[in-house]
Design a protein around this motif. Sequence first.
Motif, PDB file in Angstrom:
ATOM      1  N   ALA A   1       0.838  -1.185   0.000  1.00 23.84           N
ATOM      2  CA  ALA A   1       0.000   0.000   0.000  1.00 23.84           C
ATOM      3  C   ALA A   1       0.878   1.241   0.000  1.00 23.84           C
ATOM      4  O   ALA A   1       2.078   1.197   0.287  1.00 23.84           O
ATOM      5  N   LEU A   2       0.257   2.354  -0.326  1.00 20.24           N
ATOM      6  CA  LEU A   2       0.952   3.631  -0.418  1.00 20.24           C
ATOM      7  C   LEU A   2       0.990   4.308   0.946  1.00 20.24           C
ATOM      8  O   LEU A   2      -0.008   4.334   1.669  1.00 20.24           O
ATOM      9  N   MET A   3       2.151   4.847   1.300  1.00 16.97           N
ATOM     10  CA  MET A   3       2.283   5.637   2.526  1.00 16.97           C
ATOM     11  C   MET A   3       2.818   7.013   2.161  1.00 16.97           C
ATOM     12  O   MET A   3       3.469   7.197   1.135  1.00 16.97           O
ATOM     13  N   GLY A   4       2.536   7.993   3.012  1.00 21.21           N
ATOM     14  CA  GLY A   4       3.102   9.316   2.839  1.00 21.21           C
ATOM     15  C   GLY A   4       4.418   9.432   3.593  1.00 21.21           C
ATOM     16  O   GLY A   4       5.002   8.439   4.028  1.00 21.21           O
ATOM     17  N   THR A   5       4.873  10.667   3.752  1.00 18.19           N
ATOM     18  CA  THR A   5       6.140  10.927   4.423  1.00 18.19           C
ATOM     19  C   THR A   5       5.944  11.987   5.493  1.00 18.19           C
ATOM     20  O   THR A   5       5.396  13.059   5.202  1.00 18.19           O
TER      21      THR A   5
ATOM     22  N   SER B   1      -2.804   9.859   9.874  1.00 17.37           N
ATOM     23  CA  SER B   1      -4.021   9.046   9.907  1.00 17.37           C
ATOM     24  C   SER B   1      -3.789   7.692   9.266  1.00 17.37           C
ATOM     25  O   SER B   1      -4.253   6.655   9.772  1.00 17.37           O
ATOM     26  N   LEU B   2      -3.078   7.682   8.156  1.00 18.66           N
ATOM     27  CA  LEU B   2      -2.808   6.433   7.445  1.00 18.66           C
ATOM     28  C   LEU B   2      -1.997   5.470   8.303  1.00 18.66           C
ATOM     29  O   LEU B   2      -2.328   4.285   8.424  1.00 18.66           O
ATOM     30  N   TRP B   3      -0.933   5.980   8.924  1.00 15.58           N
ATOM     31  CA  TRP B   3      -0.101   5.114   9.757  1.00 15.58           C
ATOM     32  C   TRP B   3      -0.889   4.576  10.960  1.00 15.58           C
ATOM     33  O   TRP B   3      -0.725   3.407  11.334  1.00 15.58           O
TER      34      TRP B   3
ATOM     35  N   ILE C   1      -1.281   0.666  11.807  1.00 19.72           N
ATOM     36  CA  ILE C   1      -0.820   0.158  13.094  1.00 19.72           C
ATOM     37  C   ILE C   1      -1.930  -0.598  13.822  1.00 19.72           C
ATOM     38  O   ILE C   1      -1.709  -1.655  14.426  1.00 19.72           O
ATOM     39  N   THR C   2      -3.120  -0.062  13.775  1.00 19.75           N
ATOM     40  CA  THR C   2      -4.236  -0.695  14.477  1.00 19.75           C
ATOM     41  C   THR C   2      -4.910  -1.786  13.657  1.00 19.75           C
ATOM     42  O   THR C   2      -5.805  -2.489  14.156  1.00 19.75           O
TER      43      THR C   2
END
Length: 376
Positions: free
Chosen positions: A186-190, A366-368, A372-373
């Motif tokens: 999946a895509l993550m930001g920085t 929010s994405l992370w 994580i959850t």
Amino acid sequence: MQEFASVAVQPRRRSNAAPRRVLIVSDAAPHRNGVGAYYQDLMHHLGPWVEDIDIISPAIVDGQWQGGWMFPLPGDATQKFCVPNLLRLRQQMEAFAPDVVVIPTPGLFGMFGARYGRQMGARVLVGFHTWYEKLTELYWNRVQGSLTRGYFEVSNRFIFRNADVVLANSDEMVGIAERIGAAQAALMGTPVSPLFLQRTPPRAPTAVRSVLFAGRLAAEKNLEGLLEAARALPQLRFSVAGDGPQRELIETAAQELPNLDYIGWLDREGLLAAMDAHDALILPSHVESFGTIALEAMARQRLVIVSDACGIAEWSELASALLVKSADEDVASVLRRATQLSEFEVAASARQARQAVVQHNQANLSLWLDFITGVS
């Protein structure tokens, strides 16, 4: 236009799941490169939203690497390949008792951290930041490159087999992760360091007279193109910050060119000051998975110029505030374009960049939290 005195980073939403104990296991020393900086910044932003968060990694204390046996990285003696004490690594992980283990690197810390995390029943998230196999074309001969590619192929596959999710910061890297063997990618930001976000930025520039490059001084950064631009555009002031295998190339050019300064490796405070002192930052890389330095310069309300090989240019909400160099355009040409922008265009782009980074940082938090959850 409003000047941002401070930015409180809040997630757009928060899962109702219980807080987690998050442990990062990394081969990258904090703030020594982009990956090391990424997870230090992520820890700061996630800290208020989880039960506990910590990192196990090599460290640099008084200029000395610590954290196991150290070997110079082939092609770049300023970086180290670290061999951890595996018994101590496992003991440290068990003592922390993580619910979530985050693996950012394919070295031995990452490989065994992923394996131990899986054996402990933790949720394992892998950050896939760099396609090292592609870098072998720039650094090593055919025999060395073949051996290095073989190692990273084995390492990445091993880590991905132990991962619940592999996260990458561009669509291209997500596709590569899937081809290597990630069951879910999946895509993550920085994240951006609070230092760059919360300290009031200088007034937006209205013209490009000074240009900063900051980063690893290495083949993938296209430093030759940058030096050609410095020769072709004597009216611009160029500064180069960083360290790496091409440091001598930059030092020699700085002695020859009156409009080029080499300012060495900078800590975060020094880097922020250098950004604030220049009108623009340039990242003309041949290969760049994302380009965190560009995001940081956007946060400082600077005009930012990147090549289309930088992953940050794939993020539409960020790319709209960037000046992007195409593959068939040299560095001097894109800088000429920058100097031809009106005062309004330069200032508006810099302000838009700052606003885009704030929104990106909030969305990434929010994405992370969702990954994580286990919501995503």
